[in-house]
Design a protein around this motif. Structure first.
Motif, PDB file in Angstrom:
ATOM      1  N   ASN A   1      -7.188   8.211  -8.698  1.00  0.00           N
ATOM      2  CA  ASN A   1      -8.213   9.114  -7.712  1.00  0.00           C
ATOM      3  C   ASN A   1      -8.227   9.993  -9.232  1.00  0.00           C
ATOM      4  O   ASN A   1      -9.687  10.772  -9.455  1.00  0.00           O
ATOM      5  CB  ASN A   1      -7.631   9.458  -6.724  1.00  0.00           C
ATOM      6  CG  ASN A   1      -8.396   9.053  -5.231  1.00  0.00           C
ATOM      7  OD1 ASN A   1      -9.662   9.549  -5.106  1.00  0.00           O
ATOM      8  ND2 ASN A   1      -7.612   8.097  -4.876  1.00  0.00           N
TER       9      ASN A   1
ATOM     10  N   ALA B   1      -6.865   2.465  -1.860  1.00  0.00           N
ATOM     11  CA  ALA B   1      -7.180   4.107  -2.802  1.00  0.00           C
ATOM     12  C   ALA B   1      -7.966   5.154  -2.531  1.00  0.00           C
ATOM     13  O   ALA B   1      -7.650   6.725  -2.648  1.00  0.00           O
ATOM     14  CB  ALA B   1      -7.167   3.674  -4.473  1.00  0.00           C
TER      15      ALA B   1
ATOM     16  N   TYR C   1      -2.466   5.459  -6.710  1.00  0.00           N
ATOM     17  CA  TYR C   1      -3.690   5.365  -5.742  1.00  0.00           C
ATOM     18  C   TYR C   1      -3.720   6.958  -5.803  1.00  0.00           C
ATOM     19  O   TYR C   1      -4.868   7.219  -6.666  1.00  0.00           O
ATOM     20  CB  TYR C   1      -3.486   5.290  -4.460  1.00  0.00           C
ATOM     21  CG  TYR C   1      -3.048   3.879  -3.614  1.00  0.00           C
ATOM     22  CD1 TYR C   1      -4.142   2.763  -4.813  1.00  0.00           C
ATOM     23  CD2 TYR C   1      -2.938   3.434  -2.747  1.00  0.00           C
ATOM     24  CE1 TYR C   1      -4.167   1.081  -4.568  1.00  0.00           C
ATOM     25  CE2 TYR C   1      -3.639   2.478  -2.536  1.00  0.00           C
ATOM     26  CZ  TYR C   1      -3.636   1.577  -3.084  1.00  0.00           C
ATOM     27  OH  TYR C   1      -3.433  -0.643  -2.606  1.00  0.00           O
ATOM     28  N   HIS C   2      -3.261   8.081  -5.541  1.00  0.00           N
ATOM     29  CA  HIS C   2      -3.345   9.589  -6.379  1.00  0.00           C
ATOM     30  C   HIS C   2      -3.352   9.041  -8.062  1.00  0.00           C
ATOM     31  O   HIS C   2      -4.639  10.286  -7.996  1.00  0.00           O
ATOM     32  CB  HIS C   2      -1.877  10.440  -5.859  1.00  0.00           C
ATOM     33  CG  HIS C   2      -2.493  11.678  -6.652  1.00  0.00           C
ATOM     34  ND1 HIS C   2      -3.359  12.452  -6.198  1.00  0.00           N
ATOM     35  CD2 HIS C   2      -1.728  12.571  -7.644  1.00  0.00           C
ATOM     36  CE1 HIS C   2      -3.159  13.712  -6.433  1.00  0.00           C
ATOM     37  NE2 HIS C   2      -2.448  13.428  -6.762  1.00  0.00           N
TER      38      HIS C   2
ATOM     39  N   GLN D   1       1.379   4.004  -3.065  1.00  0.00           N
ATOM     40  CA  GLN D   1       0.716   6.051  -3.272  1.00  0.00           C
ATOM     41  C   GLN D   1       0.313   6.747  -4.168  1.00  0.00           C
ATOM     42  O   GLN D   1      -1.074   7.865  -4.859  1.00  0.00           O
ATOM     43  CB  GLN D   1       0.857   6.381  -1.642  1.00  0.00           C
ATOM     44  CG  GLN D   1       0.914   6.419  -0.947  1.00  0.00           C
ATOM     45  CD  GLN D   1      -0.429   5.662  -0.138  1.00  0.00           C
ATOM     46  OE1 GLN D   1      -1.472   6.472   0.045  1.00  0.00           O
ATOM     47  NE2 GLN D   1      -0.662   4.533   0.190  1.00  0.00           N
TER      48      GLN D   1
ATOM     49  N   LYS E   1       0.702  -1.385  -0.105  1.00  0.00           N
ATOM     50  CA  LYS E   1       0.012   0.291  -0.176  1.00  0.00           C
ATOM     51  C   LYS E   1       0.789   1.291  -0.259  1.00  0.00           C
ATOM     52  O   LYS E   1       0.517   2.608  -0.684  1.00  0.00           O
ATOM     53  CB  LYS E   1      -1.120  -0.044   1.289  1.00  0.00           C
ATOM     54  CG  LYS E   1      -1.599   1.100   1.106  1.00  0.00           C
ATOM     55  CD  LYS E   1      -2.720   1.267   2.847  1.00  0.00           C
ATOM     56  CE  LYS E   1      -3.808   2.307   2.709  1.00  0.00           C
ATOM     57  NZ  LYS E   1      -4.226   2.255   3.342  1.00  0.00           N
TER      58      LYS E   1
END
Length: 319
Positions: free
Chosen positions: A99, A121, A95-96, A92, A88
């Motif tokens: 989004n 996320a 995940y950004h 990051q 995880k």
């Protein structure tokens, strides 16, 4: 839909990506204006799957900026990796990006444990979702702000779709094709990939043909097999009892004790599910009535009305 991006994550379950990819490829072959892309969730262009099979010629995610009507398909991955805190932390930036694409108007589709990636996320907070039944407890513990729907093939909310497993993920992708191009086009695509049944969002994760089978009594399994394979044939309890050398009374009692459901209710549920599948495939009420061993179309209508809350909504209007 314009572009379909099949995300490849470390330890991806291959069929979670390749199954939906094949479905969308067939849609493209049948005339859909689609572009298919295979994207790495890392900056590498080669990744290993959970089976050891490698993916190559991938394009790193940061090279793409998605638009409205684009779709990202997120596969399930090895669960041990989802429980790895370093995984995880290392994701990051990805995940950004995920989004950002969602905020740009892209649709997100997760297959199986891919729902964990969406939740990690932060995309499932305050939303409804589903995932594979084996990891329900882990999902609820890890993501209490997401409402987990446990007996659904797939869940739709606000351009985010989650599905229960690989096959239900394919069902979900066919559902998206149907929404975009219509039911007639979707049926043609289903024929190309030999998908006999079309399942919708309201269908349960486990078919009645699989439910009530989690036991070790071979005699009851034999009875269940016979009932499922002979729906169109008339039979009585004594016929079933003879198959397994039991008395009708003993079979009735043992069946309920073993499965938690009576023989009559089990037969009814089988008939309802089989009739729903046949009707969804375009067969007539008369044909479904005969194939399910019912006496009249009125009897079938009564059954469908009785189970109105658990059958696909597009069949609830049958009268």
């Amino acid at each position: 839909m314009k572009n379909i991006y099949f995300l490849i994550v470390p330890q991806t379950h291959p069929l979670d990506s390749l199954g939906p990819a094949q479905l969308f490829f067939e849609a493209k072959e049948n005339g859909a204006n689609l572009n298919l892309h295979f994207v790495s969730s890392t900056l590498d262009n080669e990744l290993d799957s959970s089976l050891g099979l490698g993916f190559s010629k991938l394009i790193p995610y940061r090279e793409f900026e998605l638009e409205k009507d684009d779709v990202i398909v997120i596969p399930g991955i090895d669960f041990s990796l989802l429980n790895d805190s370093n995984f995880k932390k290392g994701n990051q930036l990805f995940y950004h990006w995920l989004n950002t694409q969602y905020n740009n108007g892209a649709t997100l589709v997760s297959i199986c444990t891919g729902a964990f990636i969406l939740a990690d996320a932060g995309l499932l907070k305050g939303k409804k979702a589903t995932t594979h039944w084996k990891v329900f407890a882990e999902f609820e513990e890890k993501f209490p702000e997401t409402e987990l729907l446990k007996n659904r093939l797939f869940v739709e909310n606000e351009r985010i779709y989650t599905s229960a497993g690989m096959l239900s993920g394919i069902d979900l992708c066919l559902y998206l094709v149907e929404k975009e191009y219509g039911i007639k086009f979707a049926i043609e695509v289903a024929k190309e990939v030999v998908m006999y049944f079309r399942r919708g969002e309201s269908d349960p994760q486990l078919s009645i043909f699989l439910q009530y089978r989690n036991h070790l009594d071979t005699r009851i399994h034999t009875v269940q097999d016979f009932i499922a394979n002979n729906l169109a044939r008339p039979f009585i309890i004594e016929d079933l009892a003879d198959k397994v050398y039991m008395s009708a009374r003993n079979l009735t009692r043992q069946f309920k004790k073993t499965t938690g459901i009576t023989i009559g209710d089990y037969l009814t549920k089988l008939r309802v599910e089989q009739s729903v599948h046949l009707l969804a495939e375009g067969y007539t009420l008369e044909y479904a009535t005969i194939e399910c061993g019912l006496k009249s179309t009125n009897q079938l209508r009564s059954l469908l009305k009785k189970f109105k809350g658990v059958i696909p909504t597009d069949l609830n209007a049958i009268n």
